[in-house]
Design a protein around this motif. Structure first.
Motif, short mmCIF file in Angstrom:
data_model
loop_
_atom_site.label_atom_id
_atom_site.label_comp_id
_atom_site.label_asym_id
_atom_site.label_seq_id
_atom_site.Cartn_x
_atom_site.Cartn_y
_atom_site.Cartn_z
N GLY A 94 0.80 -1.22 0.00
CA GLY A 94 0.00 0.00 0.00
C GLY A 94 0.83 1.26 0.00
N LYS A 95 2.07 1.17 -0.44
CA LYS A 95 2.89 2.37 -0.52
C LYS A 95 2.33 3.28 -1.60
CE LYS A 95 7.03 0.01 0.97
NZ LYS A 95 8.33 -0.50 0.58
N LYS A 96 2.61 4.56 -1.48
CA LYS A 96 2.10 5.53 -2.44
C LYS A 96 2.67 5.28 -3.83
CE LYS A 96 0.79 9.58 0.14
NZ LYS A 96 0.94 11.00 0.27
N GLY A 97 1.75 5.23 -4.76
CA GLY A 97 2.13 5.10 -6.16
C GLY A 97 2.09 6.48 -6.79
N PRO A 98 1.93 6.54 -8.09
CA PRO A 98 1.86 7.84 -8.76
C PRO A 98 0.59 8.59 -8.34
CG PRO A 98 1.37 6.05 -10.29
CD PRO A 98 1.83 5.42 -9.01
N GLN A 99 0.68 9.90 -8.28
CA GLN A 99 -0.46 10.73 -7.89
C GLN A 99 -1.55 10.65 -8.95
OE1 GLN A 99 -0.61 11.31 -4.95
NE2 GLN A 99 0.09 13.33 -4.41
N VAL A 100 -2.79 10.52 -8.50
CA VAL A 100 -3.94 10.43 -9.41
C VAL A 100 -4.79 11.68 -9.20
CG1 VAL A 100 -5.97 9.10 -10.02
CG2 VAL A 100 -3.91 7.92 -9.26
N ASP A 101 -5.20 12.30 -10.31
CA ASP A 101 -6.07 13.48 -10.22
C ASP A 101 -7.53 13.01 -10.22
OD1 ASP A 101 -7.24 15.94 -10.30
OD2 ASP A 101 -6.78 16.31 -12.41
N PHE A 102 -8.19 13.18 -9.08
CA PHE A 102 -9.56 12.72 -8.93
C PHE A 102 -10.58 13.82 -9.23
CE2 PHE A 102 -7.34 9.64 -6.23
CZ PHE A 102 -7.83 8.47 -6.77
N SER A 103 -10.14 15.02 -9.60
CA SER A 103 -11.07 16.13 -9.78
C SER A 103 -12.09 15.84 -10.89
CB SER A 103 -10.33 17.43 -10.05
OG SER A 103 -9.59 17.34 -11.26
N ALA A 104 -11.65 15.22 -11.98
CA ALA A 104 -12.59 14.90 -13.07
C ALA A 104 -13.64 13.91 -12.59
CB ALA A 104 -11.84 14.33 -14.27
N ARG A 105 -13.22 12.93 -11.79
CA ARG A 105 -14.17 11.95 -11.25
C ARG A 105 -15.14 12.62 -10.29
NH1 ARG A 105 -10.58 6.65 -9.67
NH2 ARG A 105 -9.87 6.18 -11.77
N GLN A 106 -14.64 13.53 -9.47
CA GLN A 106 -15.50 14.24 -8.53
C GLN A 106 -16.54 15.08 -9.26
OE1 GLN A 106 -12.46 16.23 -6.27
NE2 GLN A 106 -12.61 14.78 -4.57
N LYS A 107 -16.12 15.76 -10.31
CA LYS A 107 -17.07 16.57 -11.09
C LYS A 107 -18.14 15.69 -11.73
CE LYS A 107 -13.86 20.29 -12.22
NZ LYS A 107 -13.01 20.87 -13.26
N ALA A 108 -17.72 14.58 -12.29
CA ALA A 108 -18.68 13.65 -12.92
C ALA A 108 -19.65 13.10 -11.90
CB ALA A 108 -17.93 12.51 -13.61
N ALA A 109 -19.15 12.80 -10.69
CA ALA A 109 -20.02 12.28 -9.63
C ALA A 109 -21.03 13.34 -9.19
CB ALA A 109 -19.19 11.83 -8.44
N LEU A 110 -20.59 14.60 -9.11
CA LEU A 110 -21.52 15.68 -8.74
C LEU A 110 -22.59 15.88 -9.80
CD1 LEU A 110 -19.12 18.36 -7.21
CD2 LEU A 110 -20.86 17.03 -6.02
N ILE A 111 -22.21 15.80 -11.06
CA ILE A 111 -23.19 15.95 -12.14
C ILE A 111 -24.18 14.80 -12.09
CG2 ILE A 111 -23.46 15.86 -14.66
CD1 ILE A 111 -20.76 17.43 -14.79
N ALA A 112 -23.68 13.60 -11.88
CA ALA A 112 -24.57 12.43 -11.80
C ALA A 112 -25.50 12.54 -10.60
CB ALA A 112 -23.74 11.15 -11.72
N LYS A 113 -24.97 13.01 -9.48
CA LYS A 113 -25.80 13.17 -8.27
C LYS A 113 -26.90 14.19 -8.52
CE LYS A 113 -25.58 14.21 -3.38
NZ LYS A 113 -24.77 14.70 -2.27
N GLU A 114 -26.57 15.29 -9.18
CA GLU A 114 -27.55 16.33 -9.50
C GLU A 114 -28.64 15.75 -10.41
OE1 GLU A 114 -29.14 20.07 -9.02
OE2 GLU A 114 -27.33 19.32 -8.09
N ALA A 115 -28.24 14.97 -11.39
CA ALA A 115 -29.21 14.36 -12.29
C ALA A 115 -30.09 13.37 -11.54
CB ALA A 115 -28.49 13.66 -13.44
N ASP A 116 -29.51 12.68 -10.59
CA ASP A 116 -30.27 11.68 -9.82
C ASP A 116 -31.31 12.33 -8.90
OD1 ASP A 116 -27.52 9.35 -9.29
OD2 ASP A 116 -28.87 9.64 -10.99
N ARG A 117 -31.15 13.58 -8.58
CA ARG A 117 -32.13 14.27 -7.72
C ARG A 117 -33.50 14.28 -8.37
NH1 ARG A 117 -30.86 19.92 -7.18
NH2 ARG A 117 -32.92 20.01 -6.30
N ASN A 118 -33.53 14.32 -9.69
CA ASN A 118 -34.79 14.40 -10.41
C ASN A 118 -35.44 13.03 -10.40
OD1 ASN A 118 -36.93 14.71 -12.17
ND2 ASN A 118 -35.78 15.92 -13.63
#
Length: 193
Positions: free
Chosen positions: A28-52
């Motif tokens: 479990g040592k740290k590997g290369p850094q991963v940018d999760f911002s795109a995933r977070q944005k997609a999850a927020l958009i999906a969550k917003e869509a799911d509200r309807n």
């Protein structure tokens, strides 16, 4: 099967397996850094869509000249009568002409949400009669969905087809539940009397 048979069977299954060398073990040592911002944005958009939660399923068809009416239990008859007669001031308006059902679904959900956030009590939704559609299977499609969607929304207390000067059978008055802020304001007004 007894314990000896199970042990023997297990030994046969794991025969030939070699243990990993320490250099091959991932701890479990740290590997290369991963940018999760795109995933977070997609999850927020999906969550917003799911509200309807407005249904996209089968809807019972209404005819272009049908009157739409609905009243939740607890709505006084006099209040419903005034709504039906168009005697309440219209505080917000949504026009769904030239919208697809999918677009109308998004617009209605957002409109109701906006009305509640802004303490709006009475609004009008112009859906059209849907009588000019050449295919009879698609006549009054938006009107039919409005009839179903408004009943699905807990914040909608009642609705009724509008008076002729407000769009008639191509529009519907909507009475929303009072927000806590509106209830408090009413209570304070009555206390001052």
């Amino acid at each position: 099967m007894n314990d000896e048979d199970e042990t023997s069977l297990f030994a046969q299954e794991v025969a030939g397996i070699k243990p990993l060398k320490k250099s091959e073990v991932y701890l479990g040592k740290k590997g290369p850094q991963v940018d999760f911002s795109a995933r977070q944005k997609a999850a927020l958009i999906a969550k917003e869509a799911d509200r309807n939660h407005l249904s996209q399923d089968y809807v019972e068809k209404v005819e272009p000249n049908d009157v739409l009416e609905y009243k939740r239990s607890g709505v006084q008859d006099g209040v419903f009568k005034r709504l039906r007669q168009g005697k309440y001031g219209i505080e917000a308006r949504l026009d769904l002409h030239r919208h697809t059902v999918a677009q109308a679904r998004e617009q209605v959900f957002q409109f109701v949400d906006d009305c509640m956030r802004n303490d709006i009590r009475v609004a009008i939704i112009v859906h059209g009669k849907g009588d000019r559609t050449p295919d009879p299977d698609f006549r009054a499609m938006i009107k039919s969905h409005i009839n179903k969607w408004l009943q699905e929304l807990e914040t909608v207390m009642a609705f009724h087809s509008a008076q002729r000067h407000h769009g008639g059978l191509g529009a519907v008055y909507v009475l929303f539940k009072k927000t806590e802020k509106a209830r408090l304001d009413d209570w304070e007004k009555h206390q001052k009397r």
